[in-house]
Write a protein that holds these residues in place. Structure first.
Motif, PDB file in Angstrom:
ATOM      1  N   THR A 142       0.854  -1.184   0.000  1.00 37.99           N
ATOM      2  CA  THR A 142       0.000   0.000   0.000  1.00 37.99           C
ATOM      3  C   THR A 142       0.887   1.230   0.000  1.00 37.99           C
ATOM      4  O   THR A 142       1.807   1.340   0.816  1.00 37.99           O
ATOM      5  CB  THR A 142      -0.905   0.037   1.245  1.00 37.99           C
TER       6      THR A 142
ATOM      7  N   GLU B  23       0.844   5.474   0.123  1.00 41.10           N
ATOM      8  CA  GLU B  23      -0.021   6.585   0.520  1.00 41.10           C
ATOM      9  C   GLU B  23       0.793   7.862   0.667  1.00 41.10           C
ATOM     10  O   GLU B  23       1.843   7.871   1.314  1.00 41.10           O
ATOM     11  CB  GLU B  23      -0.728   6.261   1.830  1.00 41.10           C
TER      12      GLU B  23
ATOM     13  N   ARG C  27      -3.548   7.336  -2.798  1.00 38.67           N
ATOM     14  CA  ARG C  27      -3.386   6.018  -2.185  1.00 38.67           C
ATOM     15  C   ARG C  27      -3.622   4.947  -3.238  1.00 38.67           C
ATOM     16  O   ARG C  27      -4.500   5.082  -4.093  1.00 38.67           O
ATOM     17  CB  ARG C  27      -4.375   5.837  -1.032  1.00 38.67           C
TER      18      ARG C  27
END
Length: 205
Positions: A136, A138, A143
């Motif tokens: 992930t 961000e 994101r």
């Protein structure tokens, strides 16, 4: 959130895939979602866990939605993400009833995410294991998430890590593909247990 992926046995996989398909079919036919009470679900499905549901049509992506921070029991997360993948993935038109027989479903059950501290791009690459880690990314309002299986798209690249992270940056809305090198960008890694209808059908399931 528990790391429940290690407890996803064959019968649990069958249960979750069937539940995902029933949920999609119900919405496609404008019917209520199937009822599923906690006592009906295998024990491994009753604890909070995150997942993604991927829909394929003729081997091509048809929808994919999920969360890396699941807050509901796994079986509920599967139902919710199956419906979102089929009808609310902005990249695709909603699934229609005529498509149902040609769809193949996959479920990825995730481990709890591990947040990486601030580090140089070189150290970041060394902290991410190709083929094993989902990531992930961000940065501010941007994101994006890639599941571990996405690594297969970059196997022929000169530097799979750079190709993977560049593509992930672009998915987050950065046209330059360099967002992953920004000092303000934060990362989480996770692992996944992925299983699908094709897999179960192939071994007699």
């Amino acid at each position: 959130m528990a790391d429940c992926s290690i407890s996803i046995g064959r019968e649990t996989r069958r249960f979750l895939l069937h539940l995902a398909r029933r949920s999609i079919a119900a919405v496609a036919h404008a019917q209520p979602l199937p009822e599923c009470h906690p006592e009906q679900a295998p024990p491994g499905c009753r604890i909070p866990c995150s997942c993604f549901v991927t829909i394929l049509s003729d081997g091509e992506l048809r929808g994919c939605t999920g969360s890396t921070h699941g807050t509901h029991p796994l079986y509920r997360e599967v139902m919710t993400n199956a419906v979102k993948a089929a009808f609310h993935d902005p990249r695709f038109a909603p699934v229609v009833p005529e498509e149902l027989d040609n769809l193949a479903l996959e479920i990825s059950v995730l481990t709890a995410p591990k947040r990486l501290g601030a580090m140089s791009p070189a150290d970041l690459r060394n902290s991410i294991e190709a083929g094993t880690h989902g990531v992930t990314l961000e940065c501010g309002s941007r994101r994006a998430v890639y599941l571990p299986q996405v690594w297969s798209h970059f196997e022929g690249s000169r530097d799979p890590h750079v190709a993977f992270l560049t593509s992930l940056s672009r998915k987050a809305g950065d046209r330059t593909g360099r967002l992953w090198t920004d000092a303000n960008t934060r990362f989480e890694t996770f692992e996944a247990t992925t299983f699908g209808e094709t897999e179960l059908a192939g071994d007699g399931g």
